[in-house]
Motif scaffolding. Structure first.
Motif, mmCIF file in Angstrom:
data_model
loop_
_atom_site.group_PDB
_atom_site.id
_atom_site.type_symbol
_atom_site.label_atom_id
_atom_site.label_comp_id
_atom_site.label_asym_id
_atom_site.label_seq_id
_atom_site.Cartn_x
_atom_site.Cartn_y
_atom_site.Cartn_z
ATOM 1 N N HIS A 177 43.399 27.618 -0.135
ATOM 2 C CA HIS A 177 42.637 27.808 1.104
ATOM 3 C C HIS A 177 43.517 28.418 2.198
ATOM 4 N N HIS A 180 43.414 26.834 7.561
ATOM 5 C CA HIS A 180 44.046 25.915 8.502
ATOM 6 C C HIS A 180 44.984 26.696 9.420
ATOM 7 N N ASP A 186 49.670 21.744 4.153
ATOM 8 C CA ASP A 186 48.232 21.833 3.893
ATOM 9 C C ASP A 186 47.733 23.192 4.301
ATOM 10 N N TYR A 287 39.746 19.191 -2.158
ATOM 11 C CA TYR A 287 39.746 20.631 -1.858
ATOM 12 C C TYR A 287 38.624 21.336 -2.625
ATOM 13 N N TYR A 315 50.180 14.743 7.546
ATOM 14 C CA TYR A 315 48.920 15.408 7.181
ATOM 15 C C TYR A 315 48.036 15.651 8.397
ATOM 16 N N HIS A 316 47.563 16.887 8.537
ATOM 17 C CA HIS A 316 46.647 17.277 9.631
ATOM 18 C C HIS A 316 47.181 16.909 11.008
HETATM 19 ZN ZN ZN Z 1 43.325 20.131 5.282
#
Ligand code: ZN
Length: 425
Positions: A177, A180, A186, A287, A315-316
């Protein structure tokens, strides 16, 4: 080798990191431009409003600037300092309000007071800011200027494909992906590993055709599936790559089928490698394997990560920086995927052409060929296993699993027996 490649992948992560990506918009295009310098990409632009199964391609979002300024005009929250400061897909705003009026639009992580969270609002029109709890705590009451200079307008959803042609039309899908913003593990580490894998495959004359997707999460894979419905039957195996660069150990999430060839291959590679690792069952959360494994497709697509999503405190958040991902970890992920590719490429079914009693290996020179090798015993055993189980039903992976021998030893034995006309595919 690994170190140089790891450093190259890390340099790519650092270069892509500052771009403000989202599920649509110029940040995705700039990202694909940079990846396109490394591997040729076919970029697709799908118009807003396009129906893709049960979804509709949304309006395109672009952002130029955003800030919260105090009464003196000083920016106390500034998009230019971190693109995480703005909730992704925020509608435009230009107003003045009190801190209390502003609060419902502010997102913090009280448990991690110095980090900026990552938030989006793709499908509900809204606006907001993300900031460190410590920053919020330092703001005096009073009036604040609030500006988000964004546009949400008819445009396109952008994604890219890269194909490494194989000797057969059957495909292996590798998906990552690109939606982001400034988050390194990530999404960017997965992009870097996928790009490096594509370059490595280019010189390898593979059997399978390898299709790489660089797509926004969820809506991107749904869009790709909707536009390639008739092509999906060619996909034999697939991997979603995400969280590919943190120092934690590897985690493989099985496909929905649970016993697809990719599931068995990754499990075999991880076990044989001696690396610490985890294998987890499919779940419809995570995902883009969620879309590839939706029941209408049910593809043999698993997800390879290091520490899985939400499994690490960075994370995030604004702590998922290029410093959090390491060249060594990305090189290790790449090496693992390369070994998986090697097993997928080499896994065949053979038939023993001399199945009545064991064929005499000595008179065919097969014992001599084993002579000087340090692994003579293992190579001989591999030949016996391959001969015994090659009845057309057992693949080389079946034989490796049942014999407990490494796949490479079984495949080498099959090659030698095939050359001696004792096996046919
Ligand atoms: Zn993510």
């Amino acid at each position: 080798m690994s170190t140089d490649l790891g450093r190259e992948m890390h340099a790519l992560v650092e270069r892509l990191y500052p771009l403000c990506r989202s599920i649509t918009g110029d940040g995705v295009r700039s990202t694909l431009d940079i990846v396109g310098e490394l591997i040729p990409l076919t970029v697709h632009e799908v118009p807003t409003g396009t129906q893709v199964f049960d979804w509709t391609v949304p309006r395109e979002w672009n952002i130029r600037d955003a800030y919260i300024a105090d009464s003196s005009g000083a920016r106390v929250v500034d998009f230019r300092a971190s693109n995480l400061h703005v909730v992704g897909y925020s509608t435009p705003v230009d107003t003045t309000m009190t801190l209390d009026e502003l609060r419902p639009h502010l997102h913090t992580l009280p448990e991690q007071p110095d980090l900026i969270p990552y938030r989006t609002s793709y499908y509900e029109p809204d606006w907001g800011f993300c900031l460190a709890q410590s920053t919020l705590d330092s703001l005096p009451d009073g009036r604040y200027r609030v500006v988000i200079d964004s546009t949400l307008a008819d445009g396109h959803l952008t994604y890219a494909e890269h194909v490494v042609p194989g000797r057969v039309a059957d495909e292996v899908l590798v998906s990552c992906h690109v939606c982001h913003p400034s988050l390194a593990n990530d999404n960017l580490a997965g992009v870097a590993v996928a790009s490096a894998l594509a370059r490595r495959l280019a010189g390898a004359n593979p059997r399978y055709t390898y299709r790489f997707l660089f797509i926004p999460g969820t809506i991107g894979s749904i869009t790709w599936l909707a536009r390639n419905h008739e092509r999906v039957g060619r996909i034999r195996h697939g991997l979603v790559l995400a969280c590919a660069g943190d120092p934690g150990s590897l985690t493989y999430k099985r496909s929905r089928r649970g016993d697809a060839e990719i599931d068995r291959v990754v499990a075999h590679v991880l076990a044989a490698s001696g690396r610490p690792h985890r294998i987890v069952d499919f779940s419809p959360y995570g995902y883009d394997e969620r879309q590839f494994c939706s029941p209408g497709f049910n593809l043999g697509v698993g997800c390879l990560t290091r520490t899985p999503y939400a499994g690490y405190p960075e994370y995030h958040t604004s702590a998922d920086t290029p410093d959090f991902v390491t060249p060594e970890a990305m090189a290790d992920t790449l090496e693992t995927v390369w070994e998986v590719v090697g097993v997928l490429e080499g896994n065949r079914h053979y038939v023993n052409l001399s199945p009545y009693g064991e064929p005499q290996l000595g008179k065919r020179g097969l014992y001599e060929s084993l002579g000087g090798r340090s692994d003579t015993k293992q190579a001989q055993l591999a030949m016996l296993w391959v001969l015994n189980l090659s009845d057309g039903d057992h693949s080389l992976l079946d034989i490796a699993e049942r014999s407990g021998l490494p796949f490479a030893a079984v495949a080498a034995a099959a090659d030698a027996l095939h050359d001696a006309d004792l096996l046919k595919e």
